[in-house]
Motif scaffolding. Sequence first.
Motif, PDB file in Angstrom:
ATOM      1  N   VAL A   1       0.777  -1.310  -0.047  1.00 30.27           N
ATOM      2  CA  VAL A   1       0.248  -0.227   0.023  1.00 30.27           C
ATOM      3  C   VAL A   1       0.928   1.837  -0.022  1.00 30.27           C
ATOM      4  O   VAL A   1       2.178   1.258   0.785  1.00 30.27           O
ATOM      5  CB  VAL A   1      -0.853  -0.141   1.368  1.00 30.27           C
ATOM      6  CG1 VAL A   1      -1.613   1.803   1.496  1.00 30.27           C
ATOM      7  CG2 VAL A   1      -1.624  -1.015   1.242  1.00 30.27           C
ATOM      8  N   LEU A   2       0.429   1.946  -0.858  1.00 26.76           N
ATOM      9  CA  LEU A   2       1.367   3.447  -1.107  1.00 26.76           C
ATOM     10  C   LEU A   2      -0.135   4.656   0.184  1.00 26.76           C
ATOM     11  O   LEU A   2      -1.045   4.886  -0.902  1.00 26.76           O
ATOM     12  CB  LEU A   2       1.653   4.008  -2.388  1.00 26.76           C
ATOM     13  CG  LEU A   2       2.481   5.433  -2.273  1.00 26.76           C
ATOM     14  CD1 LEU A   2       3.738   5.076  -1.882  1.00 26.76           C
ATOM     15  CD2 LEU A   2       2.493   6.079  -4.305  1.00 26.76           C
ATOM     16  N   ALA A   3       0.765   5.078   1.255  1.00 20.66           N
ATOM     17  CA  ALA A   3      -0.301   5.475   2.168  1.00 20.66           C
ATOM     18  C   ALA A   3       0.101   6.726   1.418  1.00 20.66           C
ATOM     19  O   ALA A   3       0.891   7.455   1.306  1.00 20.66           O
ATOM     20  CB  ALA A   3      -0.481   5.692   3.163  1.00 20.66           C
TER      21      ALA A   3
ATOM     22  N   ILE B   1       0.368  10.782   8.852  1.00 24.35           N
ATOM     23  CA  ILE B   1      -0.653   9.420   9.006  1.00 24.35           C
ATOM     24  C   ILE B   1       0.491   8.318   9.225  1.00 24.35           C
ATOM     25  O   ILE B   1      -0.407   7.166   9.508  1.00 24.35           O
ATOM     26  CB  ILE B   1      -1.193   9.068   7.499  1.00 24.35           C
ATOM     27  CG1 ILE B   1       0.459   8.883   6.384  1.00 24.35           C
ATOM     28  CG2 ILE B   1      -1.683  10.373   7.032  1.00 24.35           C
ATOM     29  CD1 ILE B   1      -0.675   8.448   5.660  1.00 24.35           C
ATOM     30  N   ALA B   2       1.748   8.355   9.956  1.00 20.30           N
ATOM     31  CA  ALA B   2       2.256   7.260  10.190  1.00 20.30           C
ATOM     32  C   ALA B   2       3.425   7.801  11.276  1.00 20.30           C
ATOM     33  O   ALA B   2       3.575   8.776  11.621  1.00 20.30           O
ATOM     34  CB  ALA B   2       2.824   6.632   8.965  1.00 20.30           C
ATOM     35  N   ASP B   3       3.227   7.101  12.346  1.00 22.63           N
ATOM     36  CA  ASP B   3       4.130   6.570  13.796  1.00 22.63           C
ATOM     37  C   ASP B   3       5.707   6.193  12.771  1.00 22.63           C
ATOM     38  O   ASP B   3       5.689   5.269  12.347  1.00 22.63           O
ATOM     39  CB  ASP B   3       3.804   5.754  14.493  1.00 22.63           C
ATOM     40  CG  ASP B   3       2.253   6.722  15.043  1.00 22.63           C
ATOM     41  OD1 ASP B   3       3.121   8.189  15.466  1.00 22.63           O
ATOM     42  OD2 ASP B   3       2.416   6.042  16.259  1.00 22.63           O
TER      43      ASP B   3
ATOM     44  N   ARG C   1      -5.469   8.268  15.367  1.00 21.92           N
ATOM     45  CA  ARG C   1      -4.437   6.984  14.698  1.00 21.92           C
ATOM     46  C   ARG C   1      -3.569   7.718  13.504  1.00 21.92           C
ATOM     47  O   ARG C   1      -3.829   8.396  12.359  1.00 21.92           O
ATOM     48  CB  ARG C   1      -6.017   5.350  14.049  1.00 21.92           C
ATOM     49  CG  ARG C   1      -6.392   5.092  15.026  1.00 21.92           C
ATOM     50  CD  ARG C   1      -6.373   4.161  14.791  1.00 21.92           C
ATOM     51  NE  ARG C   1      -7.523   3.778  13.492  1.00 21.92           N
ATOM     52  CZ  ARG C   1      -7.250   2.396  12.771  1.00 21.92           C
ATOM     53  NH1 ARG C   1      -6.970   1.362  13.350  1.00 21.92           N
ATOM     54  NH2 ARG C   1      -8.248   2.424  11.598  1.00 21.92           N
ATOM     55  N   ALA C   2      -2.496   6.451  13.685  1.00 20.58           N
ATOM     56  CA  ALA C   2      -1.262   6.776  12.591  1.00 20.58           C
ATOM     57  C   ALA C   2      -1.922   5.449  11.944  1.00 20.58           C
ATOM     58  O   ALA C   2      -2.086   4.143  12.103  1.00 20.58           O
ATOM     59  CB  ALA C   2      -0.121   6.088  12.893  1.00 20.58           C
ATOM     60  N   TYR C   3      -2.297   5.766  10.366  1.00 19.66           N
ATOM     61  CA  TYR C   3      -3.186   4.626  10.404  1.00 19.66           C
ATOM     62  C   TYR C   3      -1.980   3.741   9.292  1.00 19.66           C
ATOM     63  O   TYR C   3      -3.181   2.225   8.940  1.00 19.66           O
ATOM     64  CB  TYR C   3      -4.640   5.271   8.799  1.00 19.66           C
ATOM     65  CG  TYR C   3      -4.205   5.927   7.522  1.00 19.66           C
ATOM     66  CD1 TYR C   3      -4.409   5.251   6.616  1.00 19.66           C
ATOM     67  CD2 TYR C   3      -4.309   6.707   7.801  1.00 19.66           C
ATOM     68  CE1 TYR C   3      -3.876   5.490   5.261  1.00 19.66           C
ATOM     69  CE2 TYR C   3      -4.087   7.917   6.199  1.00 19.66           C
ATOM     70  CZ  TYR C   3      -3.777   7.225   4.981  1.00 19.66           C
ATOM     71  OH  TYR C   3      -3.153   7.396   3.979  1.00 19.66           O
ATOM     72  N   ALA C   4      -1.201   4.541   8.897  1.00 25.33           N
ATOM     73  CA  ALA C   4      -0.347   3.535   7.931  1.00 25.33           C
ATOM     74  C   ALA C   4       0.218   1.996   9.088  1.00 25.33           C
ATOM     75  O   ALA C   4       0.292   1.109   8.030  1.00 25.33           O
ATOM     76  CB  ALA C   4       0.677   4.215   7.337  1.00 25.33           C
ATOM     77  N   ASN C   5      -0.100   2.786  10.150  1.00 19.70           N
ATOM     78  CA  ASN C   5       0.749   1.626  11.462  1.00 19.70           C
ATOM     79  C   ASN C   5      -0.151   0.475  11.452  1.00 19.70           C
ATOM     80  O   ASN C   5      -0.609  -1.010  11.301  1.00 19.70           O
ATOM     81  CB  ASN C   5       1.277   2.279  12.041  1.00 19.70           C
ATOM     82  CG  ASN C   5       2.282   3.194  12.171  1.00 19.70           C
ATOM     83  OD1 ASN C   5       2.440   4.404  11.932  1.00 19.70           O
ATOM     84  ND2 ASN C   5       3.069   2.988  12.411  1.00 19.70           N
ATOM     85  N   ALA C   6      -1.411   0.911  11.445  1.00 18.68           N
ATOM     86  CA  ALA C   6      -2.509  -0.047  11.737  1.00 18.68           C
ATOM     87  C   ALA C   6      -3.165  -0.800  10.544  1.00 18.68           C
ATOM     88  O   ALA C   6      -3.603  -2.217  10.426  1.00 18.68           O
ATOM     89  CB  ALA C   6      -4.176   1.285  11.655  1.00 18.68           C
TER      90      ALA C   6
END
Length: 280
Positions: A96-98, A113-115, A136-141
């Motif tokens: 996935v490219l976020a 969007i990322a930790d 949330r950091a949705y990229a980590n999710a």
Amino acid sequence: MTRYTHLGIYSDLVDAAKRQQPLYPLARPGAETQALVREHMGFCNGPETPLAVQSHKTWERDGVAGELVSWSVGYGPRTEAYVLKPAGASGPLPGVLALHDHGGFKFYGKEKIADGPDGVLTPVLQAFRDDAYGGRAYANALAREGFLVVVHDTFVWGSRKFPLIEMPQVIRDAAKSSLSDPLAAEIQAYNNAAGQHEHLVAKYCNLLGTGMPGVVCYEDRVALNYLRSRGDVLPERVACLGLSGGGNRSAMLLATHGGLRAAAIMGLMTTYEHLLDHNV
């Protein structure tokens, strides 16, 4: 005559433009339209390959294995990106490219969007996430769900941002903040200045035969090619997604790159005609 909020007494300009030529024609999906989109956006006639890729550090936290990488797109400062995947993952994963948003917030890019290795960097950043991303950091999710996720800074955000000192003095003079916390004040002042500076950057892009969307989309294609080139990714199972400005980037990437299986577009879905009035 429809009266448009931004155009006011010039609202009849819309009808005049429609008399000049048909506006907003529909294009059939396919390779021909993809080529036309690339041509009109510009910045599409050279290699779209990340240059001099480097890996800087790795970490593991909260079930996610992370890597900080960087590359050159051939101009400006190096692009930094997080690579995130499930801790202990073996074998290639779907990718996935976020794509981070615009948000009027250019001090950070990927961190919105990322930790990274240090988690949330500032209370200002957490407040932004609370408002835009449910905290949330949705990229980590996504990484914890089994994807390999690449999150990169794009043109004029984060590691790719213009230094404040290189903006015109009149813009720097307007970069004020009323916040008492020094870091929060620095971030707010920078974002205020960058909002004014964007118009100048956009004009220079136009002079160079493209536009800001064209340059951003080029850099997103470079990032997508980096993602697809990794040995731990299944290149035939790659998607992109984003919110708001990131949603626009997701749409443009889908329209200009043939290597995506899916694209999720949140918060910036519209037709050209509905951008008129007050949405431009």
